[in-house]
Motif scaffolding. Sequence first.
Motif, PDB file in Angstrom:
ATOM      1  N   ALA A 161       0.828  -1.211   0.000  1.00  0.00           N
ATOM      2  CA  ALA A 161       0.000   0.000   0.000  1.00  0.00           C
ATOM      3  C   ALA A 161       0.862   1.262   0.000  1.00  0.00           C
ATOM      4  O   ALA A 161       2.056   1.218   0.304  1.00  0.00           O
ATOM      5  CB  ALA A 161      -0.886  -0.015   1.228  1.00  0.00           C
ATOM      6  N   LYS A 162       0.241   2.389  -0.374  1.00  0.00           N
ATOM      7  CA  LYS A 162       0.909   3.691  -0.286  1.00  0.00           C
ATOM      8  C   LYS A 162      -0.009   4.633   0.493  1.00  0.00           C
ATOM      9  O   LYS A 162      -1.228   4.607   0.299  1.00  0.00           O
ATOM     10  CB  LYS A 162       1.154   4.233  -1.691  1.00  0.00           C
ATOM     11  N   LEU A 163       0.608   5.411   1.378  1.00  0.00           N
ATOM     12  CA  LEU A 163      -0.165   6.274   2.257  1.00  0.00           C
ATOM     13  C   LEU A 163       0.418   7.679   2.211  1.00  0.00           C
ATOM     14  O   LEU A 163       1.634   7.845   2.220  1.00  0.00           O
ATOM     15  CB  LEU A 163      -0.049   5.726   3.688  1.00  0.00           C
ATOM     16  N   LEU A 164      -0.450   8.680   2.184  1.00  0.00           N
ATOM     17  CA  LEU A 164       0.031  10.069   2.217  1.00  0.00           C
ATOM     18  C   LEU A 164      -0.107  10.612   3.638  1.00  0.00           C
ATOM     19  O   LEU A 164      -1.144  10.401   4.277  1.00  0.00           O
ATOM     20  CB  LEU A 164      -0.803  10.943   1.291  1.00  0.00           C
ATOM     21  N   VAL A 165       0.930  11.280   4.099  1.00  0.00           N
ATOM     22  CA  VAL A 165       0.834  12.010   5.366  1.00  0.00           C
ATOM     23  C   VAL A 165       0.686  13.473   4.978  1.00  0.00           C
ATOM     24  O   VAL A 165       1.575  14.051   4.346  1.00  0.00           O
ATOM     25  CB  VAL A 165       2.090  11.803   6.242  1.00  0.00           C
ATOM     26  N   GLU A 166      -0.455  14.060   5.322  1.00  0.00           N
ATOM     27  CA  GLU A 166      -0.738  15.439   4.892  1.00  0.00           C
ATOM     28  C   GLU A 166      -0.930  16.350   6.091  1.00  0.00           C
ATOM     29  O   GLU A 166      -1.412  15.918   7.146  1.00  0.00           O
ATOM     30  CB  GLU A 166      -2.016  15.479   4.034  1.00  0.00           C
ATOM     31  N   LYS A 167      -0.580  17.598   5.910  1.00  0.00           N
ATOM     32  CA  LYS A 167      -0.801  18.595   6.953  1.00  0.00           C
ATOM     33  C   LYS A 167      -2.306  18.805   7.125  1.00  0.00           C
ATOM     34  O   LYS A 167      -3.039  18.952   6.132  1.00  0.00           O
ATOM     35  CB  LYS A 167      -0.132  19.914   6.537  1.00  0.00           C
ATOM     36  N   LYS A 168      -2.755  18.812   8.379  1.00  0.00           N
ATOM     37  CA  LYS A 168      -4.197  19.007   8.625  1.00  0.00           C
ATOM     38  C   LYS A 168      -4.566  20.466   8.391  1.00  0.00           C
ATOM     39  O   LYS A 168      -3.896  21.373   8.890  1.00  0.00           O
ATOM     40  CB  LYS A 168      -4.512  18.606  10.064  1.00  0.00           C
ATOM     41  N   VAL A 169      -5.618  20.692   7.625  1.00  0.00           N
ATOM     42  CA  VAL A 169      -6.113  22.061   7.436  1.00  0.00           C
ATOM     43  C   VAL A 169      -7.532  22.130   8.006  1.00  0.00           C
ATOM     44  O   VAL A 169      -8.274  21.157   7.971  1.00  0.00           O
ATOM     45  CB  VAL A 169      -6.103  22.511   5.951  1.00  0.00           C
ATOM     46  N   VAL A 170      -7.871  23.299   8.539  1.00  0.00           N
ATOM     47  CA  VAL A 170      -9.139  23.413   9.253  1.00  0.00           C
ATOM     48  C   VAL A 170     -10.075  24.360   8.511  1.00  0.00           C
ATOM     49  O   VAL A 170      -9.666  25.429   8.060  1.00  0.00           O
ATOM     50  CB  VAL A 170      -8.887  23.939  10.687  1.00  0.00           C
ATOM     51  N   GLY A 171     -11.328  23.948   8.378  1.00  0.00           N
ATOM     52  CA  GLY A 171     -12.322  24.795   7.714  1.00  0.00           C
ATOM     53  C   GLY A 171     -13.559  23.991   7.377  1.00  0.00           C
ATOM     54  O   GLY A 171     -13.717  22.869   7.848  1.00  0.00           O
ATOM     55  N   GLU A 172     -14.414  24.560   6.556  1.00  0.00           N
ATOM     56  CA  GLU A 172     -15.612  23.851   6.104  1.00  0.00           C
ATOM     57  C   GLU A 172     -15.368  23.322   4.694  1.00  0.00           C
ATOM     58  O   GLU A 172     -14.867  24.040   3.831  1.00  0.00           O
ATOM     59  CB  GLU A 172     -16.831  24.787   6.095  1.00  0.00           C
ATOM     60  N   GLU A 173     -15.797  22.078   4.471  1.00  0.00           N
ATOM     61  CA  GLU A 173     -15.582  21.465   3.160  1.00  0.00           C
ATOM     62  C   GLU A 173     -16.732  21.791   2.209  1.00  0.00           C
ATOM     63  O   GLU A 173     -17.858  21.991   2.644  1.00  0.00           O
ATOM     64  CB  GLU A 173     -15.468  19.946   3.329  1.00  0.00           C
ATOM     65  N   PHE A 174     -16.424  21.826   0.931  1.00  0.00           N
ATOM     66  CA  PHE A 174     -17.481  21.937  -0.082  1.00  0.00           C
ATOM     67  C   PHE A 174     -17.064  21.195  -1.349  1.00  0.00           C
ATOM     68  O   PHE A 174     -15.877  21.058  -1.645  1.00  0.00           O
ATOM     69  CB  PHE A 174     -17.845  23.410  -0.376  1.00  0.00           C
ATOM     70  N   SER A 175     -18.073  20.702  -2.057  1.00  0.00           N
ATOM     71  CA  SER A 175     -17.816  19.940  -3.287  1.00  0.00           C
ATOM     72  C   SER A 175     -18.131  20.833  -4.471  1.00  0.00           C
ATOM     73  O   SER A 175     -19.260  21.323  -4.598  1.00  0.00           O
ATOM     74  CB  SER A 175     -18.717  18.709  -3.353  1.00  0.00           C
ATOM     75  N   LEU A 176     -17.136  21.020  -5.323  1.00  0.00           N
ATOM     76  CA  LEU A 176     -17.299  21.842  -6.526  1.00  0.00           C
ATOM     77  C   LEU A 176     -17.256  20.900  -7.727  1.00  0.00           C
ATOM     78  O   LEU A 176     -16.223  20.326  -8.037  1.00  0.00           O
ATOM     79  CB  LEU A 176     -16.159  22.867  -6.598  1.00  0.00           C
ATOM     80  N   GLN A 177     -18.417  20.734  -8.369  1.00  0.00           N
ATOM     81  CA  GLN A 177     -18.503  19.799  -9.492  1.00  0.00           C
ATOM     82  C   GLN A 177     -18.687  20.557 -10.801  1.00  0.00           C
ATOM     83  O   GLN A 177     -19.114  21.716 -10.805  1.00  0.00           O
ATOM     84  CB  GLN A 177     -19.697  18.858  -9.302  1.00  0.00           C
TER      85      GLN A 177
END
Length: 437
Positions: free
Chosen positions: A181-197
Amino acid sequence: MRALLIGGGGREHAIGLSIVKSGTELAVISPNENPGLMRIAKKVIIGDENNGKWVLRNATKLKPDYVFIGPESPVAHGVSDILLDNGFKVFAPSSEAAKLETSKAFCRKFMSENQVKGNIESTPFSDPDKAERFIRDIDYDFVLKPDGLTGGKGVVVQGVHFKSREEGIGIAREYLATGKAKLLVEKKVVGEEFSLQGFVKGSRISFLPIVQDYKRAFEGDRGPNTGGMGSVCFSERGLPFIDKGIVDKAKDILEDLVRKFNRKVTSYVGPIYGGFIATHDGPKLLEINARLGDPEAMNVLSLMETSIMEVAAGMLLGLQIKPELRDRINVIRYLVPRGYGTKPAPSVLEIDEEKVMVKGLRIFYASVNQDGNRIRQTTSRSVALMSEGSDIEEVNSRFSNISSLIKGEYEMRNDIGTGKSIERKKRAMKIIMSQKA
Ligand code: GLY
């Protein structure tokens, strides 16, 4: 005109409804007997949607003018490739284009190498020891994200799904233990999510209104991540808790990414989904999906006066189609099997469709099978209910007393799209934006 749709979930029921609205004859290839699709399609073929050769054999017999692929898995398995190679008009990306979704590491690297804004600090690992050393060294909270497809359920966030650094290291080590497997370690960012399609052909995107998906299994945004328990959309008014300037920047990011990707990798065609988070530092891209979202597709396709058939036919001719939209608010709530998100226990549902519709709710069937008058659940999401109107309170009022109309064992989040939940998000975003440098 005849269209072939691949997939059998709630998103595909919404796509199917949008296709037939144009007067097009619909055929479906699906792993399950979706009652909604069974009703509107001329033909439904049940089988493995990921088996390219089998899909091609059926498509050759059906002779569709256009092919639509709902879920990510057939695209990842090369179904769009084999259909494109055999001359079908497919409104979905090739497996190479879908790498933006199927490899999160590829997407992050591409953004970074091509100066696409909105990227997040992210490092991929296959070796558990290296991942552990890296996590011990960083001075920020982090997120663990599997590189491949996870159906929206694979991401774990410090402070949300795990508390301490040690716990996070344990999860990373366990995930990487197989050596494959491959795993990404990402910096946590804080806010509200939204989906832009939106829909893509060439370098421009025909954007759709933003939607927020409620990902967590339990009310109050608690519990494990799921494929999405429901969603809310305010048409082109935009979500009341997301700044319009942030959405405009997110659109620029997605268009810049697609333009550079088309130039340097391969041409992207079909629906695209940018999972963004609004932060005090502008929009950040959490992920790309090479498809419409589920449940988000139901929100936007229901608002579209233009059918997806007209969009696909026009865009595949190279035209820029801007779908016409109704100005309505809509809220989706999914009925899911008990234990969904951890240990789902499927059962049987009885739906009084007439009474549900008299209440003003629309029904989208998802990963269920028709069983006489009853609906047999699988381990995935079962039925989505959608309420639409011009006022959020009116929209929410239609969800009252659902249990008297739908019998059986299921769970549904009652807080999705409520005025209270929207106000809470507004307050949270106000605090986040006040931290702006
Ligand atoms: N609702 C999230 C997704 O479709 O990926």
